[in-house]
Scaffold this active site. Sequence first.
Site, PDB file in Angstrom:
ATOM      1  N   PHE A 136      -0.129   4.407 -22.138  1.00 16.94           N
ATOM      2  CA  PHE A 136       0.804   3.286 -22.281  1.00 16.94           C
ATOM      3  C   PHE A 136       0.075   2.024 -21.865  1.00 16.94           C
ATOM      4  O   PHE A 136      -0.222   1.839 -20.676  1.00 16.94           O
ATOM      5  CB  PHE A 136       2.014   3.544 -21.386  1.00 16.94           C
ATOM      6  CG  PHE A 136       3.152   2.562 -21.491  1.00 16.94           C
ATOM      7  CD1 PHE A 136       4.172   2.752 -22.407  1.00 16.94           C
ATOM      8  CD2 PHE A 136       3.220   1.465 -20.635  1.00 16.94           C
ATOM      9  CE1 PHE A 136       5.256   1.871 -22.482  1.00 16.94           C
ATOM     10  CE2 PHE A 136       4.287   0.579 -20.691  1.00 16.94           C
ATOM     11  CZ  PHE A 136       5.298   0.783 -21.626  1.00 16.94           C
ATOM     12  N   GLY A 137      -0.246   1.158 -22.824  1.00 17.48           N
ATOM     13  CA  GLY A 137      -1.072  -0.004 -22.561  1.00 17.48           C
ATOM     14  C   GLY A 137      -0.279  -1.300 -22.472  1.00 17.48           C
ATOM     15  O   GLY A 137       0.013  -1.916 -23.504  1.00 17.48           O
ATOM     16  N   THR A 139      -0.476  -3.453 -18.998  1.00 14.89           N
ATOM     17  CA  THR A 139      -1.190  -4.301 -18.040  1.00 14.89           C
ATOM     18  C   THR A 139      -2.534  -4.752 -18.601  1.00 14.89           C
ATOM     19  O   THR A 139      -3.229  -3.995 -19.293  1.00 14.89           O
ATOM     20  CB  THR A 139      -1.412  -3.529 -16.723  1.00 14.89           C
ATOM     21  OG1 THR A 139      -0.141  -3.195 -16.176  1.00 14.89           O
ATOM     22  CG2 THR A 139      -2.202  -4.342 -15.726  1.00 14.89           C
ATOM     23  N   GLY A 144      -0.826  -8.713 -14.859  1.00 18.21           N
ATOM     24  CA  GLY A 144      -0.276  -7.534 -14.230  1.00 18.21           C
ATOM     25  C   GLY A 144       1.210  -7.695 -14.008  1.00 18.21           C
ATOM     26  O   GLY A 144       2.039  -7.199 -14.779  1.00 18.21           O
ATOM     27  N   TRP A 169      -6.119  -0.648 -16.065  1.00 22.29           N
ATOM     28  CA  TRP A 169      -5.349   0.296 -15.254  1.00 22.29           C
ATOM     29  C   TRP A 169      -4.406   1.140 -16.113  1.00 22.29           C
ATOM     30  O   TRP A 169      -3.251   1.361 -15.768  1.00 22.29           O
ATOM     31  CB  TRP A 169      -4.565  -0.408 -14.144  1.00 22.29           C
ATOM     32  CG  TRP A 169      -5.452  -1.069 -13.140  1.00 22.29           C
ATOM     33  CD1 TRP A 169      -5.559  -2.398 -12.872  1.00 22.29           C
ATOM     34  CD2 TRP A 169      -6.394  -0.416 -12.280  1.00 22.29           C
ATOM     35  NE1 TRP A 169      -6.503  -2.618 -11.905  1.00 22.29           N
ATOM     36  CE2 TRP A 169      -7.030  -1.412 -11.510  1.00 22.29           C
ATOM     37  CE3 TRP A 169      -6.758   0.922 -12.070  1.00 22.29           C
ATOM     38  CZ2 TRP A 169      -8.012  -1.124 -10.566  1.00 22.29           C
ATOM     39  CZ3 TRP A 169      -7.728   1.216 -11.128  1.00 22.29           C
ATOM     40  CH2 TRP A 169      -8.339   0.199 -10.378  1.00 22.29           C
ATOM     41  N   GLN A 286       6.731  13.011  24.294  1.00 22.96           N
ATOM     42  CA  GLN A 286       7.798  12.137  23.804  1.00 22.96           C
ATOM     43  C   GLN A 286       7.342  11.257  22.644  1.00 22.96           C
ATOM     44  O   GLN A 286       8.078  11.062  21.661  1.00 22.96           O
ATOM     45  CB  GLN A 286       8.329  11.277  24.953  1.00 22.96           C
ATOM     46  CG  GLN A 286       9.063  12.082  26.020  1.00 22.96           C
ATOM     47  CD  GLN A 286       9.500  11.230  27.194  1.00 22.96           C
ATOM     48  OE1 GLN A 286       9.232  10.039  27.243  1.00 22.96           O
ATOM     49  NE2 GLN A 286      10.174  11.843  28.156  1.00 22.96           N
ATOM     50  N   GLY A 346      -4.772  13.051  14.666  1.00 27.81           N
ATOM     51  CA  GLY A 346      -5.962  12.548  15.338  1.00 27.81           C
ATOM     52  C   GLY A 346      -7.134  12.400  14.375  1.00 27.81           C
ATOM     53  O   GLY A 346      -6.971  12.118  13.193  1.00 27.81           O
ATOM     54  N   GLU A 370       3.841  -0.161 -11.611  1.00 31.25           N
ATOM     55  CA  GLU A 370       5.258  -0.212 -11.999  1.00 31.25           C
ATOM     56  C   GLU A 370       6.021  -1.257 -11.175  1.00 31.25           C
ATOM     57  O   GLU A 370       7.208  -1.088 -10.885  1.00 31.25           O
ATOM     58  CB  GLU A 370       5.954   1.148 -11.867  1.00 31.25           C
ATOM     59  CG  GLU A 370       5.127   2.358 -12.238  1.00 31.25           C
ATOM     60  CD  GLU A 370       4.658   2.387 -13.678  1.00 31.25           C
ATOM     61  OE1 GLU A 370       4.811   1.384 -14.380  1.00 31.25           O
ATOM     62  OE2 GLU A 370       4.107   3.421 -14.099  1.00 31.25           O
ATOM     63  N   THR A 372       4.981  -4.431  -8.090  1.00 28.97           N
ATOM     64  CA  THR A 372       4.588  -4.502  -6.685  1.00 28.97           C
ATOM     65  C   THR A 372       5.820  -4.668  -5.783  1.00 28.97           C
ATOM     66  O   THR A 372       6.923  -4.940  -6.248  1.00 28.97           O
ATOM     67  CB  THR A 372       3.659  -5.696  -6.462  1.00 28.97           C
ATOM     68  OG1 THR A 372       4.381  -6.902  -6.766  1.00 28.97           O
ATOM     69  CG2 THR A 372       2.425  -5.611  -7.358  1.00 28.97           C
TER      70      THR A 372
END
Length: 393
Positions: A136-137, A139, A144, A169, A286, A346, A370, A372
């Site tokens: 699907f073109g 952008t 954008g 993209w 905790q 960690g 889709e 921002t």
Amino acid sequence: MELGPTELSHDYLDLDDLFTPDELAVRDRVRTFVDERIRPNIAGWYATATFPRELVKEMADLGLLGMHLSGYGGGGRSAVEYGLAMMELEAGDSGIRTFVSVQGSLAMSAIAKFGSEEQKQQWLPRMATGDLIGCFGLTEPSAGSDPASMATRAVRDGDGWVLTGTKRWIGLASIADVAIIWAGTDEGIRGFVVPTDTDGFTATPIEPKLSMRASIQCDITLDAVRLPTDAVLPGVRGLKGPFACLNEARYGIIWGAMGAARDSYETALRYALERRQFGTPIASFQLTQQKLVDMVLEIQKGVLVALQTGRLKDAGKLRPEQISFGKLNNVREAIAICRSARTILGGNGITLEHSPLRHADNLESVRTYEGTDEVHTLIMGRAITGIAAFGGA
């Protein structure tokens, strides 16, 4: 007596009671697929930036490609069933869920909503079976969040069209058989069905990436791509066409983000119960419990947002600004959950042995595509105030 890690660890509010048996059956089938085919392999695919094409037919066999579309091979499933499937896929990896979204919610949806009968017959059944892949073109490198400024043009030439421009993209473009390309014309913005073997069409994967590494995003070059007259999607003109497809994809993201969040939380919970420091599991501290509680709060609320959005969609009452509510909230909270889960792990949390940081990295892309955060904030702001704040001074 302390409960310990029971079912409350995963579904604190008994949200499963809100789903029908059929909806839960869809969820459980996809969850099993993710457990068997994605979880054991995703670290390797992510490390080597490999999209597992062998999964395409398997996902098609599960009915995931175009599962919410009716006819022409589509599954005819409800919005909620589709959403649950997307949540489970993204619990595996955002890149795998993105494939299903690009194929079904963008490329197939564009043809199903706006294509001619001939286009539907030609493309949709084989896309549903995974024999053909779509992209699907919309952008572009300089367009954008503002697709109205797209520079790609399509001009009439004799008995056909000639497309010239660039897109960026674009998911799946380098492996796609067909591309839905949006271009400016003298008649406004139109959509075109472009076989990717057409002369002048070139797709180049964007590499290297720090996110969505088990997925494919590309630059597309359209160098005087010549198409027949009937390549145009006849059912729509203007940006309402691509926006309708984007809203389908945005809806799936509302669910998918909560899958990534849930997987990160569950990973952190297991680790906290097993990892011992100062002679006791770190789950007993905790600060660790506070992190886990905050995750549960936002995941459960996020699933409720997704479910209500899905019920509205199935009832035909869903408004675009409500989709923005869910996309903005759920992705933003999912990123925070994944990052918090990483802190519980960690130093071990920066390795691909554990999923939270991979999910967080992927969600940086989900947060951007889709629409921002800023775009969805302004969509909501317009709905709340009646004043559009898009564009510069």
